[in-house]
Design an enzyme around this catalytic site. Structure first.
Site, PDB file in Angstrom:
ATOM      1  CE  LYS A  13      25.553 118.770  49.915  1.00 50.09           C
ATOM      2  NZ  LYS A  13      24.973 118.275  51.187  1.00 50.09           N
ATOM      3  NE  ARG A  89      19.707 116.819  46.796  1.00 47.55           N
ATOM      4  CZ  ARG A  89      20.359 117.820  47.398  1.00 47.55           C
ATOM      5  NH1 ARG A  89      21.125 118.622  46.728  1.00 47.55           N
ATOM      6  NH2 ARG A  89      20.236 117.982  48.684  1.00 47.55           N
ATOM      7  NE  ARG A 123      21.536 124.446  57.311  1.00 48.68           N
ATOM      8  CZ  ARG A 123      21.623 123.641  56.266  1.00 48.68           C
ATOM      9  NH1 ARG A 123      22.732 123.587  55.556  1.00 48.68           N
ATOM     10  NH2 ARG A 123      20.602 122.889  55.934  1.00 48.68           N
ATOM     11  NE  ARG A 152      18.471 124.854  53.717  1.00 46.87           N
ATOM     12  CZ  ARG A 152      19.340 124.059  53.121  1.00 46.87           C
ATOM     13  NH1 ARG A 152      20.580 124.465  52.900  1.00 46.87           N
ATOM     14  NH2 ARG A 152      18.979 122.847  52.735  1.00 46.87           N
ATOM     15  NE  ARG A 163      17.238 118.861  53.732  1.00 41.51           N
ATOM     16  CZ  ARG A 163      17.878 119.682  54.554  1.00 41.51           C
ATOM     17  NH1 ARG A 163      17.265 120.171  55.616  1.00 41.51           N
ATOM     18  NH2 ARG A 163      19.116 120.030  54.308  1.00 41.51           N
TER      19      ARG A 163
HETATM   20  P1  AP5 Z   1      26.388 123.043  55.671  1.00 39.66           P
HETATM   21  O1  AP5 Z   1      27.763 123.397  55.206  1.00 39.66           O
HETATM   22  O2  AP5 Z   1      25.295 124.035  55.480  1.00 39.66           O
HETATM   23  O3  AP5 Z   1      25.979 121.593  55.091  1.00 39.66           O
HETATM   24  P2  AP5 Z   1      25.513 121.154  53.634  1.00 39.66           P
HETATM   25  O4  AP5 Z   1      26.189 119.855  53.325  1.00 39.66           O
HETATM   26  O5  AP5 Z   1      25.681 122.260  52.662  1.00 39.66           O
HETATM   27  O6  AP5 Z   1      23.988 120.826  53.945  1.00 39.66           O
HETATM   28  P3  AP5 Z   1      22.661 121.226  53.157  1.00 39.66           P
HETATM   29  O7  AP5 Z   1      21.534 121.053  54.136  1.00 39.66           O
HETATM   30  O8  AP5 Z   1      22.778 122.541  52.484  1.00 39.66           O
HETATM   31  O9  AP5 Z   1      22.610 120.093  52.104  1.00 39.66           O
HETATM   32  P4  AP5 Z   1      21.389 119.597  51.322  1.00 39.66           P
HETATM   33  O10 AP5 Z   1      22.032 118.767  50.295  1.00 39.66           O
HETATM   34  O11 AP5 Z   1      20.360 118.938  52.126  1.00 39.66           O
HETATM   35  O12 AP5 Z   1      20.656 120.956  50.854  1.00 39.66           O
HETATM   36  P5  AP5 Z   1      20.634 121.736  49.483  1.00 39.66           P
HETATM   37  O13 AP5 Z   1      20.590 123.179  49.793  1.00 39.66           O
HETATM   38  O14 AP5 Z   1      21.657 121.244  48.552  1.00 39.66           O
HETATM   39  O15 AP5 Z   1      26.522 122.662  57.229  1.00 39.66           O
HETATM   40  C1  AP5 Z   1      25.394 122.259  57.987  1.00 39.66           C
HETATM   41  C2  AP5 Z   1      25.545 122.737  59.448  1.00 39.66           C
HETATM   42  O16 AP5 Z   1      26.656 122.080  60.047  1.00 39.66           O
HETATM   43  C3  AP5 Z   1      25.839 124.236  59.601  1.00 39.66           C
HETATM   44  O17 AP5 Z   1      25.203 124.700  60.749  1.00 39.66           O
HETATM   45  C4  AP5 Z   1      27.369 124.306  59.748  1.00 39.66           C
HETATM   46  O18 AP5 Z   1      27.776 125.436  60.508  1.00 39.66           O
HETATM   47  C5  AP5 Z   1      27.655 123.006  60.497  1.00 39.66           C
HETATM   48  N1  AP5 Z   1      28.947 122.422  60.143  1.00 39.66           N
HETATM   49  C6  AP5 Z   1      29.521 122.336  58.907  1.00 39.66           C
HETATM   50  N2  AP5 Z   1      30.694 121.690  58.960  1.00 39.66           N
HETATM   51  C7  AP5 Z   1      30.872 121.334  60.279  1.00 39.66           C
HETATM   52  C8  AP5 Z   1      31.900 120.633  60.978  1.00 39.66           C
HETATM   53  N3  AP5 Z   1      32.990 120.135  60.349  1.00 39.66           N
HETATM   54  N4  AP5 Z   1      31.748 120.448  62.325  1.00 39.66           N
HETATM   55  C9  AP5 Z   1      30.636 120.939  62.957  1.00 39.66           C
HETATM   56  N5  AP5 Z   1      29.632 121.623  62.344  1.00 39.66           N
HETATM   57  C10 AP5 Z   1      29.760 121.811  61.021  1.00 39.66           C
HETATM   58  O19 AP5 Z   1      19.211 121.287  48.888  1.00 39.66           O
HETATM   59  C11 AP5 Z   1      18.013 121.679  49.501  1.00 39.66           C
HETATM   60  C12 AP5 Z   1      16.813 121.150  48.715  1.00 39.66           C
HETATM   61  O20 AP5 Z   1      16.832 121.679  47.373  1.00 39.66           O
HETATM   62  C13 AP5 Z   1      16.756 119.631  48.519  1.00 39.66           C
HETATM   63  O21 AP5 Z   1      16.173 118.979  49.607  1.00 39.66           O
HETATM   64  C14 AP5 Z   1      15.906 119.527  47.242  1.00 39.66           C
HETATM   65  O22 AP5 Z   1      14.554 119.732  47.535  1.00 39.66           O
HETATM   66  C15 AP5 Z   1      16.402 120.713  46.427  1.00 39.66           C
HETATM   67  N6  AP5 Z   1      17.531 120.350  45.552  1.00 39.66           N
HETATM   68  C16 AP5 Z   1      18.822 120.828  45.628  1.00 39.66           C
HETATM   69  N7  AP5 Z   1      19.584 120.279  44.682  1.00 39.66           N
HETATM   70  C17 AP5 Z   1      18.782 119.438  43.972  1.00 39.66           C
HETATM   71  C18 AP5 Z   1      19.008 118.552  42.896  1.00 39.66           C
HETATM   72  N8  AP5 Z   1      20.217 118.406  42.318  1.00 39.66           N
HETATM   73  N9  AP5 Z   1      17.949 117.833  42.427  1.00 39.66           N
HETATM   74  C19 AP5 Z   1      16.727 117.953  42.972  1.00 39.66           C
HETATM   75  N10 AP5 Z   1      16.447 118.754  44.024  1.00 39.66           N
HETATM   76  C20 AP5 Z   1      17.470 119.486  44.516  1.00 39.66           C
HETATM   77 ZN    ZN Z   2      24.343 123.392  51.458  1.00 36.52          ZN
END
Ligand code: AP5
Ligand code: ZN
Length: 208
Positions: A13, A89, A123, A152, A163
């Site tokens: 994402k 979410r 990552r 991270r 997660r």
């Molecule tokens: P990346 O692009 O970073 O993936 P992502 O989908 O953004 O993954 P996240 O871990 O950021 O998602 P998340 O939903 O768990 O975390 P968030 O920060 O939202 O890519 C991942 C890796 O893969 C990288 O190394 C990249 O280089 C590689 N990659 C990407 N595309 C690729 C491809 N096509 N091929 C190969 N490699 C690839 O949330 C974190 C925390 O915040 C949550 O756990 C929760 O505690 C809190 N939180 C956030 N939003 C909310 C909400 N709405 N409600 C409640 N709590 C929340």
């Molecule tokens: Zn992300």
């Protein structure tokens, strides 16, 4: 356009959102980044399990809706076009979002679970630019960048498992909700990043 990007932890994402915001010149609204910048704020007045967002995040749990809804409401009120990443979410947040804005497109990045674990544990982030890398799939070319990369806090194997569990339990119903409404556009997120981007761009161009 007003775009919602959905997908499991590690689906890409953030990676695709960076390309979308560059190409279409719109805002990136990401609850994950917003919360990481506010990990230590005191939310003890809510009287819930933990006293800061960071404690929920490091445990792999969802931060309370009250906190997240406010962040999104505020950001949406200031954005014209946007890609929303990390929200909603759960079904309560999805309902809240419906009262805040109307979306042009809901995009879903499909990636298998084994691949997600591999992506998250490998990552790395550039703390200076926020750029996202992967030790195998997308290492930086510049040695200086490589040396300053960080992991991270929630990308440990144990927290990643939690997660993914939270995603299955709370967020998959949100996917079903948009799917049932006939509003979901799926993209194969397991392809190489550039190929995913081609499909994402084409989907945005043909549906908005
Ligand atoms: P990346 O692009 O970073 O993936 P992502 O989908 O953004 O993954 P996240 O871990 O950021 O998602 P998340 O939903 O768990 O975390 P968030 O920060 O939202 O890519 C991942 C890796 O893969 C990288 O190394 C990249 O280089 C590689 N990659 C990407 N595309 C690729 C491809 N096509 N091929 C190969 N490699 C690839 O949330 C974190 C925390 O915040 C949550 O756990 C929760 O505690 C809190 N939180 C956030 N939003 C909310 C909400 N709405 N409600 C409640 N709590 C929340
Ligand atoms: Zn992300």
């Amino acid at each position: 356009p007003r775009i919602l990007i959905l997908g499991a932890p590690g689906a890409g994402k953030g990676t695709q959102s960076a390309k979308i915001t560059d190409h279409f010149d719109i805002e990136h609204i990401t609850t994950g980044d917003a919360l990481r910048a506010n990990k230590g704020i005191d939310i003890s007045h809510l009287g819930l399990e933990y006293d800061t967002p960071g404690e929920y995040m490091d445990a792999g749990e969802l931060v309370p809706d009250e906190v997240v809804n406010e962040i999104v409401d505020e950001a949406l009120s200031q954005a014209d076009g946007f890609v929303l990443d990390g929200y909603p979410r759960n079904l309560e947040q999805a309902e809240e979002l419906e009262s805040m804005t109307k979306l042009d497109l809901v995009l879903m990045l499909d990636v298998s679970e084994d691949e997600l674990v591999h992506r998250l544990t490998g990552r790395r982030l550039d703390p200076e630019t926020g750029d996202i890398y992967h030790v195998e799939y997308n290492p930086p070319e510049d040695d200086e960048v490589e040396e300053r990369l960080v992991q991270r806090d929630d990308d440990t194997e144990e927290t990643v498992k939690e997660r993914l569990r939270v995603y299955r339990e709370n967020t998959e119903p949100v996917i079903d909700h948009y799917e049932d409404a006939g509003a979901l556009e799926r993209v194969d997120g397991e392809q190489a990043p550039e190929q995913v981007w081609e499909d994402v761009r084409e989907t945005i161009e043909t549906t908005t």
